[in-house]
Scaffold this active site. Structure first.
Site, short mmCIF file in Angstrom:
data_model
loop_
_atom_site.label_atom_id
_atom_site.label_comp_id
_atom_site.label_asym_id
_atom_site.label_seq_id
_atom_site.Cartn_x
_atom_site.Cartn_y
_atom_site.Cartn_z
N HIS A 89 0.82 -1.21 0.00
CA HIS A 89 0.00 0.00 0.00
C HIS A 89 0.85 1.26 0.00
O HIS A 89 1.91 1.33 0.62
CB HIS A 89 -0.98 0.01 1.18
CG HIS A 89 -0.36 0.06 2.55
ND1 HIS A 89 -0.15 1.26 3.22
CD2 HIS A 89 0.06 -0.91 3.39
CE1 HIS A 89 0.38 1.01 4.41
NE2 HIS A 89 0.52 -0.30 4.54
N ASP A 206 6.42 2.10 6.13
CA ASP A 206 5.14 1.38 6.10
C ASP A 206 4.23 2.15 5.16
O ASP A 206 3.66 3.17 5.54
CB ASP A 206 4.57 1.34 7.51
CG ASP A 206 3.17 0.78 7.59
OD1 ASP A 206 2.75 0.08 6.66
OD2 ASP A 206 2.48 1.07 8.59
N GLU A 240 -5.21 1.24 2.94
CA GLU A 240 -4.88 0.18 3.89
C GLU A 240 -4.88 0.69 5.32
O GLU A 240 -5.32 -0.02 6.24
CB GLU A 240 -3.52 -0.43 3.54
CG GLU A 240 -3.20 -1.72 4.29
CD GLU A 240 -2.60 -1.51 5.69
OE1 GLU A 240 -2.56 -2.48 6.47
OE2 GLU A 240 -2.18 -0.37 6.00
N GLU A 241 -4.37 1.89 5.54
CA GLU A 241 -4.22 2.39 6.91
C GLU A 241 -5.55 2.57 7.64
O GLU A 241 -5.57 2.66 8.86
CB GLU A 241 -3.45 3.72 6.91
CG GLU A 241 -1.97 3.60 6.54
CD GLU A 241 -1.14 2.85 7.57
OE1 GLU A 241 -1.69 2.47 8.62
OE2 GLU A 241 0.06 2.65 7.31
N ASP A 260 3.88 -6.24 3.65
CA ASP A 260 3.79 -5.09 4.56
C ASP A 260 4.88 -5.23 5.61
O ASP A 260 5.49 -6.29 5.75
CB ASP A 260 2.40 -5.05 5.20
CG ASP A 260 1.94 -3.64 5.53
OD1 ASP A 260 2.81 -2.77 5.76
OD2 ASP A 260 0.72 -3.41 5.57
N HIS A 340 5.00 3.26 12.66
CA HIS A 340 4.09 4.38 12.87
C HIS A 340 4.73 5.51 13.68
O HIS A 340 4.02 6.34 14.27
CB HIS A 340 2.77 3.93 13.50
CG HIS A 340 1.85 3.26 12.53
ND1 HIS A 340 0.51 3.07 12.76
CD2 HIS A 340 2.08 2.75 11.29
CE1 HIS A 340 -0.05 2.47 11.72
NE2 HIS A 340 0.90 2.25 10.82
#
Length: 363
Positions: A89, A206, A240-241, A260, A340
């Site tokens: 993603h 990510d 995706e998030e 991922d 993150h």
């Protein structure tokens, strides 16, 4: 239709793959992706760039209604009934303008799940609906210990986070004159660095590290003139998030590997130089046979890998399964530290992720 409940895969060969992945290509594309803002919901610029890149490599990226991309590659075995999806993603964490304060600062609402302190004192860009952009800094509404006695102990949460805009604004009217309004997107500066040690540190690894790995596969097919045994579909998702990136996928797909980031810390085994193979996350277990196949291939290719369970994690394969798609699914990716937040991985993990995928689609 015949239902198969035992191992559907042929015996693994003992011959190493021997496919090359061009590190310089993968790293150059990764850095470009990291420098291109794509908070979830505002991914069109990067998706368009990847569509151009796919065409440069000789492939067509088709798009569905919400902007997700599909790149199809024909397999060498015309009798194969397997269609393998490999997904990554482009959407990242970010924010949106919730409101404009009377003093000319912005209140935010988050896009994706992250700690508020992970964006404190970060530079950002406000993307207006008119196409203009303005820079700023994300901070709390008590940003100085010289002024606010409670600055150190202030609980970092969304309600106290603001954007200080790098323009002469002192009121809500001043901000509105710039064209900034509720609903405008805010991206966090990635600040990527590719270090001589092979580490890449940046926001948004990510999942842009995995996107670059998938394009490294496509580049390798073109440069070294090989093809997968089975038809594959490279899926580049853009939501995706927030959980629905691959909720819909083409109906001919029979199995899917979500590519991922692998998590690091606590009781986990993964390192930044490893390929993570995840047998279970918050959505439940992944396919037993696919997971074991990937482990066996990693061992055959002498790829450093780790098998870890991620209790606070979901993937595009999770979304596809929840969307009712009749597929087998697995999850792998390069190990990423401090996910993150200010993330870091190693080029070895990204390249080896591509090699493991190549091994899977050529068996």
């Amino acid at each position: 239709m015949t239902l198969i409940f035992d191992n559907p895969y042929p015996d693994l060969t003992n011959i190493p793959l021997g496919i090359n992945i061009d590190k310089s290509y993968v790293m150059a594309l990764l850095l470009e992706c990291l420098e291109t803002a794509s908070p979830t919901g505002y991914t069109h610029t990067l998706m368009n760039r990847l569509s151009v890149e796919a065409a440069h490599l000789g492939y067509k990226m088709e798009r569905n209604a919400k902007g997700c991309g599909y790149i199809r590659v024909k397999g060498s075995n015309p009798n194969s009934n397997r269609v393998i999806a490999l997904s990554a993603h482009v959407d990242t964490l970010g924010a949106m303008v919730r409101s404009v304060h009377t003093n000319g600062t912005l209140r935010l609402t988050s896009l994706g799940g992250f700690m508020a302190n992970a964006m404190e004192n970060e530079y950002c860009t406000i993307h207006t609906s008119s196409g203009k952009s303005y820079t700023g800094t994300i901070m709390t509404n008590q940003p100085s210990v010289h002024v606010f006695s409670g600055a150190r102990d202030l609980k970092r949460e969304e309600s106290v986070m603001i954007v200080r805009i790098d323009e002469v604004v002192n009121s809500k009217a001043d901000v509105e004159q710039l064209g900034i309004r509720t609903g405008d997107y805010v991206s966090f500066d990635a600040r990527p660095q590719h270090l001589p040690s092979g580490y890449i540190k940046s926001r948004h690894l990510d999942d842009k590290a995995s996107v670059s790995a998938l394009f490294g596969l496509l580049h390798s097919m073109r440069e070294y003139n090989w093809q997968p045994v089975h038809d594959i579909v490279i899926i580049i998702t853009n939501y995706e998030e927030i959980g629905h990136g691959a909720s819909f996928i083409p109906q001919d797909i029979t199995e899917m590997i979500a590519v991922d980031m692998g998590c690091i810390g606590d009781d986990l085994n993964c390192k930044e130089t490893d390929v993570s193979i995840c047998p279970k996350d918050s959505s439940g277990p992944y396919d037993y046979f696919m997971t074991n196949r990937l482990i066996a291939l990693a061992e055959r290719e002498s790829i450093p890998y780790a098998v870890d369970v991620y209790p606070h994690y979901g993937s595009d394969a999770s979304a596809a399964l929840r969307g009712g798609n009749d597929i087998r699914a697995a999850l792998i990716g390069p190990g990423v530290h401090a996910s993150h937040a200010m993330e870091r991985t190693h080029e070895q993990a990204i390249i080896n992720t591509a090699i493991l995928l190549a091994a899977y689609i050529t068996e």
